[in-house]
Design a protein around this motif. Structure first.
Motif, PDB file in Angstrom:
ATOM      1  N   LEU A  24      14.296  -9.073  -0.481  1.00  0.00           N
ATOM      2  CA  LEU A  24      15.047  -7.819  -0.507  1.00  0.00           C
ATOM      3  C   LEU A  24      14.172  -6.580  -0.365  1.00  0.00           C
ATOM      4  N   ASP A  25      12.872  -6.746  -0.356  1.00  0.00           N
ATOM      5  CA  ASP A  25      11.961  -5.602  -0.376  1.00  0.00           C
ATOM      6  C   ASP A  25      11.643  -5.133   1.045  1.00  0.00           C
ATOM      7  N   ALA A  26      10.405  -4.899   1.344  1.00  0.00           N
ATOM      8  CA  ALA A  26       9.961  -4.338   2.624  1.00  0.00           C
ATOM      9  C   ALA A  26      10.493  -5.127   3.821  1.00  0.00           C
ATOM     10  N   GLN A  27      10.857  -4.385   4.868  1.00  0.00           N
ATOM     11  CA  GLN A  27      11.334  -4.983   6.114  1.00  0.00           C
ATOM     12  C   GLN A  27      10.381  -4.619   7.241  1.00  0.00           C
ATOM     13  N   ASP A  28      10.208  -5.551   8.172  1.00  0.00           N
ATOM     14  CA  ASP A  28       9.400  -5.247   9.348  1.00  0.00           C
ATOM     15  C   ASP A  28      10.219  -4.431  10.340  1.00  0.00           C
ATOM     16  N   GLU A  29       9.657  -4.159  11.514  1.00  0.00           N
ATOM     17  CA  GLU A  29      10.318  -3.317  12.510  1.00  0.00           C
ATOM     18  C   GLU A  29      11.613  -3.914  13.045  1.00  0.00           C
ATOM     19  N   ALA A  30      11.807  -5.229  12.879  1.00  0.00           N
ATOM     20  CA  ALA A  30      13.040  -5.887  13.326  1.00  0.00           C
ATOM     21  C   ALA A  30      14.064  -5.993  12.190  1.00  0.00           C
ATOM     22  N   GLY A  31      13.697  -5.492  11.006  1.00  0.00           N
ATOM     23  CA  GLY A  31      14.602  -5.556   9.866  1.00  0.00           C
ATOM     24  C   GLY A  31      14.534  -6.856   9.096  1.00  0.00           C
ATOM     25  N   ASP A  32      13.522  -7.697   9.411  1.00  0.00           N
ATOM     26  CA  ASP A  32      13.365  -8.984   8.735  1.00  0.00           C
ATOM     27  C   ASP A  32      12.495  -8.838   7.491  1.00  0.00           C
ATOM     28  N   HIS A  33      12.718  -9.720   6.524  1.00  0.00           N
ATOM     29  CA  HIS A  33      11.947  -9.746   5.281  1.00  0.00           C
ATOM     30  C   HIS A  33      10.919 -10.873   5.366  1.00  0.00           C
ATOM     31  N   HIS A  34       9.644 -10.533   5.216  1.00  0.00           N
ATOM     32  CA  HIS A  34       8.553 -11.502   5.274  1.00  0.00           C
ATOM     33  C   HIS A  34       7.607 -11.255   4.108  1.00  0.00           C
ATOM     34  N   ASP A  35       6.717 -12.219   3.855  1.00  0.00           N
ATOM     35  CA  ASP A  35       5.617 -11.994   2.927  1.00  0.00           C
ATOM     36  C   ASP A  35       4.865 -10.757   3.414  1.00  0.00           C
ATOM     37  N   TRP A  36       4.280 -10.012   2.486  1.00  0.00           N
ATOM     38  CA  TRP A  36       3.533  -8.835   2.901  1.00  0.00           C
ATOM     39  C   TRP A  36       2.403  -8.527   1.940  1.00  0.00           C
ATOM     40  N   VAL A  37       1.465  -7.742   2.427  1.00  0.00           N
ATOM     41  CA  VAL A  37       0.359  -7.244   1.617  1.00  0.00           C
ATOM     42  C   VAL A  37       0.209  -5.757   1.934  1.00  0.00           C
ATOM     43  N   GLU A  38      -0.005  -4.973   0.882  1.00  0.00           N
ATOM     44  CA  GLU A  38      -0.180  -3.526   1.056  1.00  0.00           C
ATOM     45  C   GLU A  38      -1.633  -3.171   0.776  1.00  0.00           C
ATOM     46  N   PHE A  39      -2.237  -2.462   1.711  1.00  0.00           N
ATOM     47  CA  PHE A  39      -3.602  -1.970   1.559  1.00  0.00           C
ATOM     48  C   PHE A  39      -3.558  -0.488   1.205  1.00  0.00           C
ATOM     49  N   TYR A  40      -4.477  -0.073   0.333  1.00  0.00           N
ATOM     50  CA  TYR A  40      -4.575   1.330  -0.074  1.00  0.00           C
ATOM     51  C   TYR A  40      -5.989   1.822   0.192  1.00  0.00           C
ATOM     52  N   ASN A  41      -6.096   3.014   0.743  1.00  0.00           N
ATOM     53  CA  ASN A  41      -7.371   3.662   1.002  1.00  0.00           C
ATOM     54  C   ASN A  41      -7.534   4.795  -0.007  1.00  0.00           C
ATOM     55  N   PRO A  42      -8.354   4.619  -1.062  1.00  0.00           N
ATOM     56  CA  PRO A  42      -8.536   5.673  -2.058  1.00  0.00           C
ATOM     57  C   PRO A  42      -9.505   6.768  -1.608  1.00  0.00           C
ATOM     58  N   VAL A  81      -1.009   1.011   4.070  1.00  0.00           N
ATOM     59  CA  VAL A  81      -0.525   0.287   5.240  1.00  0.00           C
ATOM     60  C   VAL A  81      -0.018  -1.064   4.743  1.00  0.00           C
ATOM     61  N   VAL A  82       1.154  -1.474   5.228  1.00  0.00           N
ATOM     62  CA  VAL A  82       1.722  -2.780   4.891  1.00  0.00           C
ATOM     63  C   VAL A  82       1.534  -3.707   6.082  1.00  0.00           C
ATOM     64  N   LEU A  83       1.009  -4.907   5.802  1.00  0.00           N
ATOM     65  CA  LEU A  83       0.818  -5.927   6.811  1.00  0.00           C
ATOM     66  C   LEU A  83       1.708  -7.109   6.437  1.00  0.00           C
ATOM     67  N   PHE A  84       2.503  -7.591   7.370  1.00  0.00           N
ATOM     68  CA  PHE A  84       3.415  -8.706   7.122  1.00  0.00           C
ATOM     69  C   PHE A  84       2.709 -10.030   7.398  1.00  0.00           C
ATOM     70  N   LEU A  85       2.810 -10.955   6.475  1.00  0.00           N
ATOM     71  CA  LEU A  85       2.224 -12.285   6.623  1.00  0.00           C
ATOM     72  C   LEU A  85       3.366 -13.252   6.901  1.00  0.00           C
ATOM     73  N   ASP A  86       3.715 -13.342   8.175  1.00  0.00           N
ATOM     74  CA  ASP A  86       4.894 -14.111   8.585  1.00  0.00           C
ATOM     75  C   ASP A  86       4.575 -15.280   9.503  1.00  0.00           C
ATOM     76  N   GLY A  87       3.298 -15.455   9.844  1.00  0.00           N
ATOM     77  CA  GLY A  87       2.924 -16.546  10.738  1.00  0.00           C
ATOM     78  C   GLY A  87       3.187 -16.260  12.196  1.00  0.00           C
ATOM     79  N   HIS A  88       3.519 -15.013  12.534  1.00  0.00           N
ATOM     80  CA  HIS A  88       3.855 -14.653  13.917  1.00  0.00           C
ATOM     81  C   HIS A  88       3.079 -13.411  14.378  1.00  0.00           C
ATOM     82  N   PRO A  89       1.760 -13.542  14.611  1.00  0.00           N
ATOM     83  CA  PRO A  89       0.981 -12.376  15.029  1.00  0.00           C
ATOM     84  C   PRO A  89       1.407 -11.819  16.386  1.00  0.00           C
TER      85      PRO A  89
END
Length: 107
Positions: A24-42, A81-89
């Motif tokens: 139910l959380d973050a969606q990719d550009e197609a509106g799909d829900h996948h595993d994700w990781v968020e990177f932060y630049n301090p 930046v959020v990167l989706f870990l969906d197995g589809h690079p």
């Protein structure tokens, strides 16, 4: 989950948050829900994730290299930046070639 650190150009990039069972959380550009990781630049300067590696397998530390030097891979100062870990690079620059286990694992 605890934070991890990566180093780029003498600056820290922090794995700020991740989700292995995203329904139910973050969606990719197609509106799909996948595993994700968020990177932060301090830092005070933008940082580029391109060329860095991610893995979920300690035996394969270079399992997937974040591609390209595009605007999408640049984390602005104090930004995320959020990167989706969906197995589809092939889906886009910010889509990794593996998924996270719902049972738990290291990234």
């Amino acid at each position: 989950m605890g934070s991890s650190h990566l180093f780029a150009q003498s600056q820290k990039i922090i794995i700020n948050e991740l989700m292995a069972k995203n329904e139910l959380d973050a969606q990719d550009e197609a509106g799909d829900h996948h595993d994700w990781v968020e990177f932060y630049n301090p830092g005070e300067q933008p940082q580029n994730l391109a060329g860095m590696f991610l893995t979920d397998d300690e035996q394969r530390p270079q399992k997937w290299m974040i591609p390209g030097h595009t605007e999408e891979t640049i984390i602005p100062a104090k930004g995320h930046v959020v990167l989706f870990l969906d197995g589809h690079p092939e889906t886009g620059v910010l889509h990794g070639n593996f998924k996270l286990s719902r049972k738990g694992e290291s990234l």
